[in-house]
Design a protein around this motif. Structure first.
Motif, PDB file in Angstrom:
ATOM      1  N   GLU A 198      32.928  61.552  39.127  1.00 21.62           N
ATOM      2  CA  GLU A 198      34.095  61.156  38.329  1.00 21.62           C
ATOM      3  C   GLU A 198      35.378  61.716  38.946  1.00 21.62           C
ATOM      4  O   GLU A 198      36.414  61.058  38.951  1.00 21.62           O
ATOM      5  CB  GLU A 198      33.964  61.646  36.879  1.00 21.62           C
ATOM      6  N   THR A 199      35.308  62.930  39.483  1.00 21.62           N
ATOM      7  CA  THR A 199      36.469  63.527  40.155  1.00 21.62           C
ATOM      8  C   THR A 199      36.799  62.739  41.405  1.00 21.62           C
ATOM      9  O   THR A 199      37.962  62.460  41.685  1.00 21.62           O
ATOM     10  CB  THR A 199      36.185  65.004  40.520  1.00 21.62           C
ATOM     11  N   TYR A 200      35.777  62.357  42.148  1.00 18.00           N
ATOM     12  CA  TYR A 200      35.988  61.534  43.339  1.00 18.00           C
ATOM     13  C   TYR A 200      36.709  60.246  42.958  1.00 18.00           C
ATOM     14  O   TYR A 200      37.676  59.854  43.605  1.00 18.00           O
ATOM     15  CB  TYR A 200      34.644  61.243  44.019  1.00 18.00           C
ATOM     16  N   LEU A 201      36.243  59.585  41.900  1.00 10.49           N
ATOM     17  CA  LEU A 201      36.880  58.340  41.470  1.00 10.49           C
ATOM     18  C   LEU A 201      38.335  58.560  41.058  1.00 10.49           C
ATOM     19  O   LEU A 201      39.214  57.775  41.405  1.00 10.49           O
ATOM     20  CB  LEU A 201      36.097  57.704  40.310  1.00 10.49           C
ATOM     21  N   GLU A 202      38.578  59.645  40.342  1.00  9.15           N
ATOM     22  CA  GLU A 202      39.936  59.962  39.903  1.00  9.15           C
ATOM     23  C   GLU A 202      40.851  60.247  41.090  1.00  9.15           C
ATOM     24  O   GLU A 202      41.991  59.812  41.128  1.00  9.15           O
ATOM     25  CB  GLU A 202      39.899  61.176  38.972  1.00  9.15           C
ATOM     26  N   MET A 203      40.331  60.977  42.073  1.00 12.84           N
ATOM     27  CA  MET A 203      41.143  61.385  43.222  1.00 12.84           C
ATOM     28  C   MET A 203      41.338  60.258  44.240  1.00 12.84           C
ATOM     29  O   MET A 203      42.122  60.398  45.167  1.00 12.84           O
ATOM     30  CB  MET A 203      40.512  62.595  43.914  1.00 12.84           C
ATOM     31  N   THR A 204      40.630  59.154  44.077  1.00 10.08           N
ATOM     32  CA  THR A 204      40.772  58.037  45.015  1.00 10.08           C
ATOM     33  C   THR A 204      41.334  56.798  44.339  1.00 10.08           C
ATOM     34  O   THR A 204      41.196  55.691  44.852  1.00 10.08           O
ATOM     35  CB  THR A 204      39.415  57.706  45.668  1.00 10.08           C
ATOM     36  N   GLN A 205      41.997  56.984  43.221  1.00  8.41           N
ATOM     37  CA  GLN A 205      42.493  55.834  42.473  1.00  8.41           C
ATOM     38  C   GLN A 205      43.584  55.048  43.209  1.00  8.41           C
ATOM     39  O   GLN A 205      43.841  53.889  42.895  1.00  8.41           O
ATOM     40  CB  GLN A 205      42.987  56.262  41.097  1.00  8.41           C
ATOM     41  N   TYR A 206      44.210  55.651  44.212  1.00  6.02           N
ATOM     42  CA  TYR A 206      45.255  54.956  44.964  1.00  6.02           C
ATOM     43  C   TYR A 206      44.706  54.286  46.218  1.00  6.02           C
ATOM     44  O   TYR A 206      45.453  53.722  46.998  1.00  6.02           O
ATOM     45  CB  TYR A 206      46.373  55.934  45.350  1.00  6.02           C
ATOM     46  N   GLY A 207      43.411  54.363  46.416  1.00  7.94           N
ATOM     47  CA  GLY A 207      42.791  53.710  47.561  1.00  7.94           C
ATOM     48  C   GLY A 207      41.740  54.579  48.210  1.00  7.94           C
ATOM     49  O   GLY A 207      41.797  55.798  48.149  1.00  7.94           O
ATOM     50  N   THR A 208      40.771  53.927  48.825  1.00  9.67           N
ATOM     51  CA  THR A 208      39.678  54.618  49.500  1.00  9.67           C
ATOM     52  C   THR A 208      39.489  54.008  50.876  1.00  9.67           C
ATOM     53  O   THR A 208      39.619  52.804  51.046  1.00  9.67           O
ATOM     54  CB  THR A 208      38.363  54.455  48.712  1.00  9.67           C
ATOM     55  N   GLU A 209      39.170  54.859  51.849  1.00  9.89           N
ATOM     56  CA  GLU A 209      38.881  54.386  53.196  1.00  9.89           C
ATOM     57  C   GLU A 209      37.541  54.982  53.620  1.00  9.89           C
ATOM     58  O   GLU A 209      37.331  56.190  53.519  1.00  9.89           O
ATOM     59  CB  GLU A 209      39.974  54.849  54.159  1.00  9.89           C
ATOM     60  N   VAL A 210      36.635  54.108  54.078  1.00  9.31           N
ATOM     61  CA  VAL A 210      35.357  54.574  54.602  1.00  9.31           C
ATOM     62  C   VAL A 210      35.562  54.860  56.086  1.00  9.31           C
ATOM     63  O   VAL A 210      35.998  53.992  56.830  1.00  9.31           O
ATOM     64  CB  VAL A 210      34.244  53.518  54.412  1.00  9.31           C
ATOM     65  N   HIS A 211      35.256  56.085  56.509  1.00  8.38           N
ATOM     66  CA  HIS A 211      35.456  56.464  57.907  1.00  8.38           C
ATOM     67  C   HIS A 211      34.189  56.290  58.732  1.00  8.38           C
ATOM     68  O   HIS A 211      34.258  55.901  59.882  1.00  8.38           O
ATOM     69  CB  HIS A 211      35.957  57.908  58.001  1.00  8.38           C
ATOM     70  N   PHE A 212      33.030  56.610  58.178  1.00  5.44           N
ATOM     71  CA  PHE A 212      31.768  56.335  58.853  1.00  5.44           C
ATOM     72  C   PHE A 212      30.621  56.455  57.870  1.00  5.44           C
ATOM     73  O   PHE A 212      30.716  57.082  56.837  1.00  5.44           O
ATOM     74  CB  PHE A 212      31.531  57.244  60.074  1.00  5.44           C
ATOM     75  N   GLU A 213      29.523  55.787  58.233  1.00  6.45           N
ATOM     76  CA  GLU A 213      28.235  55.938  57.569  1.00  6.45           C
ATOM     77  C   GLU A 213      27.241  56.245  58.677  1.00  6.45           C
ATOM     78  O   GLU A 213      27.164  55.510  59.654  1.00  6.45           O
ATOM     79  CB  GLU A 213      27.820  54.648  56.870  1.00  6.45           C
ATOM     80  N   TYR A 214      26.525  57.351  58.545  1.00 11.15           N
ATOM     81  CA  TYR A 214      25.552  57.722  59.563  1.00 11.15           C
ATOM     82  C   TYR A 214      24.428  58.514  58.909  1.00 11.15           C
ATOM     83  O   TYR A 214      24.687  59.494  58.207  1.00 11.15           O
ATOM     84  CB  TYR A 214      26.214  58.568  60.675  1.00 11.15           C
ATOM     85  N   ASP A 215      23.203  58.095  59.161  1.00 10.58           N
ATOM     86  CA  ASP A 215      22.012  58.828  58.724  1.00 10.58           C
ATOM     87  C   ASP A 215      22.091  59.272  57.262  1.00 10.58           C
ATOM     88  O   ASP A 215      21.902  60.439  56.947  1.00 10.58           O
ATOM     89  CB  ASP A 215      21.772  60.029  59.652  1.00 10.58           C
ATOM     90  N   LYS A 216      22.407  58.343  56.385  1.00  5.54           N
ATOM     91  CA  LYS A 216      22.492  58.579  54.934  1.00  5.54           C
ATOM     92  C   LYS A 216      23.645  59.499  54.531  1.00  5.54           C
ATOM     93  O   LYS A 216      23.606  60.130  53.481  1.00  5.54           O
ATOM     94  CB  LYS A 216      21.169  59.088  54.375  1.00  5.54           C
TER      95      LYS A 216
END
Length: 95
Positions: A13-31
């Motif tokens: 929930e904190t993550y969602l609150e802190m990213t309310q102005y936008g989110t950027e995925v930088h990488f996905e690796y090994d889960k």
């Protein structure tokens, strides 16, 4: 050998609150997935561990190190940098 800084667990929930102005995925690796959230005064970085489902807050300087390792294609080094910083998952008590 210096002790690595452990990533603090962040409630989703904190993550969602802190990213309310936008989110950027930088990488996905090994889960593992590194994301950043745009705040009014900058960025916050988060790591999602799909092995446990936990979300962690990552300091900017450590996030940049992880990004460099990913860009250089050093996946094994990336995982070696991440894993020791994660808290072990808690087991459920037996009732």
């Amino acid at each position: 050998m210096s002790k690595l800084e452990v990533f603090p667990v962040t409630p989703f929930e904190t993550y969602l609150e802190m990213t309310q102005y936008g989110t950027e995925v930088h990488f996905e690796y090994d889960k593992y997935e590194l994301l950043s959230g745009t705040l009014e005064d900058g960025k916050m970085y988060f790591l999602i561990d799909y092995n446990t489902g936990l979300t962690y807050e990552v300091e900017e300087n450590i996030a940049h190190t992880l990004l460099q390792l990913n860009e250089l294609g050093k996946g094994d080094h990336l995982v070696q940098e991440i894993r020791p910083r994660l808290r072990p998952s808690t087991s459920l008590s037996r009732i």
